[in-house]
Structures are given as C-alpha cells and as structure tokens.
Design an enzyme around this catalytic site. Structure first.
Site, PDB file in Angstrom:
ATOM      1  N   LYS A   4      73.878  -9.227  35.901  1.00 24.70           N
ATOM      2  CA  LYS A   4      73.792  -9.363  37.362  1.00 24.70           C
ATOM      3  C   LYS A   4      74.846  -8.520  38.067  1.00 24.70           C
ATOM      4  O   LYS A   4      74.574  -7.897  39.078  1.00 24.70           O
ATOM      5  CB  LYS A   4      73.966 -10.850  37.724  1.00 24.70           C
ATOM      6  CG  LYS A   4      73.672 -11.171  39.165  1.00 24.70           C
ATOM      7  CD  LYS A   4      73.881 -12.644  39.479  1.00 24.70           C
ATOM      8  CE  LYS A   4      72.987 -13.557  38.661  1.00 24.70           C
ATOM      9  NZ  LYS A   4      72.917 -14.928  39.232  1.00 24.70           N
ATOM     10  N   GLY A  38      60.682 -25.457  43.071  1.00 21.01           N
ATOM     11  CA  GLY A  38      62.042 -25.992  43.201  1.00 21.01           C
ATOM     12  C   GLY A  38      62.586 -25.747  44.596  1.00 21.01           C
ATOM     13  O   GLY A  38      62.759 -24.603  45.010  1.00 21.01           O
ATOM     14  N   THR A  70      71.575 -15.943  48.406  1.00 22.41           N
ATOM     15  CA  THR A  70      70.662 -15.735  47.281  1.00 22.41           C
ATOM     16  C   THR A  70      69.220 -15.761  47.788  1.00 22.41           C
ATOM     17  O   THR A  70      68.403 -14.909  47.422  1.00 22.41           O
ATOM     18  CB  THR A  70      70.869 -16.807  46.190  1.00 22.41           C
ATOM     19  OG1 THR A  70      72.259 -16.881  45.883  1.00 22.41           O
ATOM     20  CG2 THR A  70      70.095 -16.482  44.931  1.00 22.41           C
ATOM     21  N   PRO A  99      79.910 -22.267  42.211  1.00 20.41           N
ATOM     22  CA  PRO A  99      78.932 -23.325  41.955  1.00 20.41           C
ATOM     23  C   PRO A  99      77.702 -22.840  41.188  1.00 20.41           C
ATOM     24  O   PRO A  99      77.384 -21.668  41.189  1.00 20.41           O
ATOM     25  CB  PRO A  99      78.529 -23.793  43.359  1.00 20.41           C
ATOM     26  CG  PRO A  99      78.979 -22.733  44.296  1.00 20.41           C
ATOM     27  CD  PRO A  99      79.978 -21.861  43.605  1.00 20.41           C
ATOM     28  N   LYS A 143      79.824 -17.908  32.113  1.00 20.38           N
ATOM     29  CA  LYS A 143      79.242 -19.136  32.660  1.00 20.38           C
ATOM     30  C   LYS A 143      79.947 -20.312  32.008  1.00 20.38           C
ATOM     31  O   LYS A 143      80.316 -20.256  30.836  1.00 20.38           O
ATOM     32  CB  LYS A 143      77.738 -19.237  32.344  1.00 20.38           C
ATOM     33  CG  LYS A 143      76.963 -20.061  33.339  1.00 20.38           C
ATOM     34  CD  LYS A 143      76.665 -19.227  34.579  1.00 20.38           C
ATOM     35  CE  LYS A 143      75.615 -19.801  35.480  1.00 20.38           C
ATOM     36  NZ  LYS A 143      75.150 -18.788  36.456  1.00 20.38           N
TER      37      LYS A 143
HETATM   38  N1  PHE Z   1      75.285 -19.638  40.351  1.00 20.02           N
HETATM   39  C1  PHE Z   1      75.801 -18.374  40.781  1.00 20.02           C
HETATM   40  C2  PHE Z   1      74.962 -17.269  40.124  1.00 20.02           C
HETATM   41  O1  PHE Z   1      74.234 -17.520  39.167  1.00 20.02           O
HETATM   42  C3  PHE Z   1      77.215 -18.279  40.353  1.00 20.02           C
HETATM   43  C4  PHE Z   1      78.146 -17.542  41.265  1.00 20.02           C
HETATM   44  C5  PHE Z   1      78.224 -17.799  42.592  1.00 20.02           C
HETATM   45  C6  PHE Z   1      78.968 -16.577  40.740  1.00 20.02           C
HETATM   46  C7  PHE Z   1      79.053 -17.081  43.393  1.00 20.02           C
HETATM   47  C8  PHE Z   1      79.833 -15.860  41.526  1.00 20.02           C
HETATM   48  C9  PHE Z   1      79.881 -16.115  42.853  1.00 20.02           C
HETATM   49  O2  PHE Z   1      74.959 -16.137  40.544  1.00 20.02           O
END
Ligand code: PHE
Length: 353
Positions: free
Chosen positions: A67, A182, A152, A115, A79
């Site tokens: 990502k 979801g 997101t 989160p 993670k």
């Molecule tokens: N749950 C988020 C993701 O999968 C994790 C995240 C959030 C990581 C914000 C960095 C900053 O992308």
C-alpha cells in the site's frame, strides 16, 4: 506450519507478546522497513486460534508494504493484531491498550500504528498515553487527525469512477448498481458518497444497528449477507473483512467489477487470475483503499491539509488504476499483477520516490 507460513511471508520481524493480565495475544508483524518506518493499523478481535491471528497479521502487514510502496510513500508495512481471549471483559480494554502502547514504544519508531478493524481514534489516544509518539489517528482533541475512514471511502469512490472510466469511457457512477458489503467505518462513509453521485446503492451488513440505520433511516436497499456476493451489480465493493474472493465465491459473482476497501480481498494471488478468466475487472485492494493511510501520513507527518490530501488521493488512485488496467489488457496479466510490479519497482529502488 510455522515454518512455511513465515517463509511465505518474507517479512523482517515478528514480535509476539502474551498479555498475562488479560490472556490476550499481541502480535506485531513488521513486514518491511525498506522504504521507511513500518506503519500499519492495530486490529483487535477474537480468532478461533492463535494461528489464525498470526496468519492475519502476517498477510495484512505485507499488504501495508504494498500500500505504501505503490504510490512511493516513505513508509514500510506492518500490522498488529490483538487477539482477545474468550469472555474478554470490556472493562479491561483501557489497561490492555496501555500495555500494548508500552510494546509499541519499546520498538522505538520502527513501527507506527493507527486504527484498524476493532479499534478507533479513541483507542489510539489511550495507546498514545504510553506509546506516543508513534501513534497515528488520535482524536482531533488529542492533537491527531482522527478517523481515516472518510478518506479511505473517498479513495474507493475515486477508484469506482476509474473502473467506470475504463469499462465505459465515462467515469460517472449515476445509475450504476453498487453493492457495498459492510457498512462499517469505510463502507458506512462510502454509502452517502455513492448516493450523492446518483448510484443505485445496495448494502449488506451483519450488525443490526447499522442495518436499521442505513435501511430504515437513510433508505438504502438492503441485501442479506448471504446474497451479497451473488448480487447482479456493476460494482461489488467488499468493505468488511478480507478473503472474500476465492475459488468457491468467484464462480458465484455476477458483478462487472470489484472495487472495495477491505484489505486482502483475494484468498490467494491465483484468485486474481480466476476473476480475469470470468471477465470481472478487479481493482487491487491496496490501491483502492490507500486513501486513509495516504491522508493520515500527509496530515500528521507532512503538514498537509484535508483538501490537499483529497487531491493527492484522487490523482493517485485514478492514475494508478487506469495504468494498471491498461498494462493488464496490453500484457494479458491481471491488474493485481500490474499493481504488484509497480510496488516492487519502488521497493527495489527502480523508481525514484
Ligand atoms: N487500517 C489502516 C489501513 O489498512 C491502517 C492505517 C491507518 C495505517 C492510518 C496508517 C495510517 O490502511
């Protein structure tokens, strides 16, 4: 099992803590620090067995590396999973999170967290009490950028528009049937954006409270969870937990494309090939769902503005997807394969960040 799982993972380090007071397992999977500190959310839930929690952490951490690498951002991937024991008392949550924060702090900035499923910005505030300064997405009151979900969701919307642009030469979502699987943090933020675009939105969900809200108050058509994957729609948006696309579900799909926010939507990489064989356009999950991670790192680490973050997300998601779809068509590979190549080029230092 341990041997082959770790070998397939190809990551750097795995930290395992047994949280004695609660009986929880804390797993921190640091997949890569090649491009920078390894960042990734903290998932908190129950699992049938520790092996399941471990596999989840390992696979999700690799997704985070991809990502951040695909857009060339200076972060590695990680993670954390907090596997809650049976009968966990919610009253113990705060102390568990504080102890977890100590572990994050002990890693001295190799790992940054935010989160994920089962945790919120309020939880980040608690973790930051002991784990600061390596915690993203604290509440605005605590000085953080808050919930990444809306960013997101915005990126997923951009991704769906790119899907339509590729398939129909027109990015509009008006009248397209979109199934949101979801309605949680991201799916729930995506639904109103789709409604505003004039899309024909349907959703599935298992939480009664969310079903009542979106079906009865917002007026969105509801599809029971067991019928979601077989729904005849233009775009299927998996926005719940991962692993929804595999050899048993792909034959049942009746959508033209898949574009959603869930991490690890494919059961395995071969499932990208299965989707292609069925003529279903797959928008790789870690491209479509990068908006939250992109926005938060921009807002909290680079002094970015919300508008600037949105512009960056819109430009990146659209360009990356259109390029991957084009490469996939031209070379007869899957968009997932094209995305992987783009991320790996950055990881190998072949393209300047
Ligand atoms: N749950 C988020 C993701 O999968 C994790 C995240 C959030 C990581 C914000 C960095 C900053 O992308």
């Amino acid at each position: 099992m341990f041997d082959s799982v770790l070998r397939d993972w190809e990551g750097e380090s795995l930290v395992i803590h047994r949280d004695v007071p609660s009986g929880a397992w804390i797993l921190i999977a640091i997949h890569s620090t090649r491009l920078g500190p390894a960042a990734g959310g903290t998932r908190m839930k129950q699992y049938p067995a520790v092996e399941d929690a471990l596999c989840d952490a390992l696979r999700l951490s690799k997704g985070m590396t991809l990502k951040f690498a695909a857009p060339g951002l200076p972060y590695g991937g990680a993670k954390a999973v907090i596997m809650l024991p049976d009968g966990f008392e919610p009253g113990g949550r705060r102390e568990l999170l504080r102890r977890y924060g100590e572990h994050v702090k002990a890693l001295r900035g190799v790992f940054y967290t935010g989160p994920d499923f089962g945790t919120t910005p309020n939880d980040m505030d608690v973790i930051a009490e002991t784990g600061s300064p390596y915690i993203f997405c604290r509440t605005p009151e605590a000085g953080g950028a808050g919930d990444p979900g809306p960013y997101t969701a915005f990126g997923v919307l951009t991704g769906m528009r790119a899907v339509c642009e590729h398939l129909h030469g027109d990015a509009s979502l008006a009248s397209r049937r979109v199934l949101v699987q979801g309605a949680g943090d991201v799916g729930g933020a995506l639904i109103p954006l789709l409604v505003a675009e004039g899309a024909q939105v349907v959703f599935s969900e298992v939480d009664d409270r969310l079903i009542r809200y979106f079906r009865d108050e917002v007026g969105v058509e509801f599809v029971p969870a067991e019928d979601a994957l077989g729904d005849e729609c233009d775009i299927l948006a998996p926005c719940a937990l991962g692993g929804v696309l595999d050899e048993t579900t792909i034959p049942r799909l009746r959508c033209a494309a898949v574009a959603g926010s869930a991490n690890n939507q494919l059961g395995s990489r071969e499932d990208a090939e299965r989707l292609r064989a069925r003529g279903i356009l797959y928008a790789p999950d870690y491209i479509v769902n990068a908006g939250g991670a992109m926005a938060i790192t921009s807002l909290e680490m680079r002094g970015g503005t919300p508008e600037g973050a949105r512009d960056e997300i819109a430009t990146y998601v659209r360009r990356a997807l259109l390029r991957m779809f084009e490469v996939a068509d031209r070379e007869g590979i899957t968009p997932d394969g094209a995305a992987l190549r783009m991320a790996e080029e950055h990881l190998a230092g072949a393209v300047a960040a």
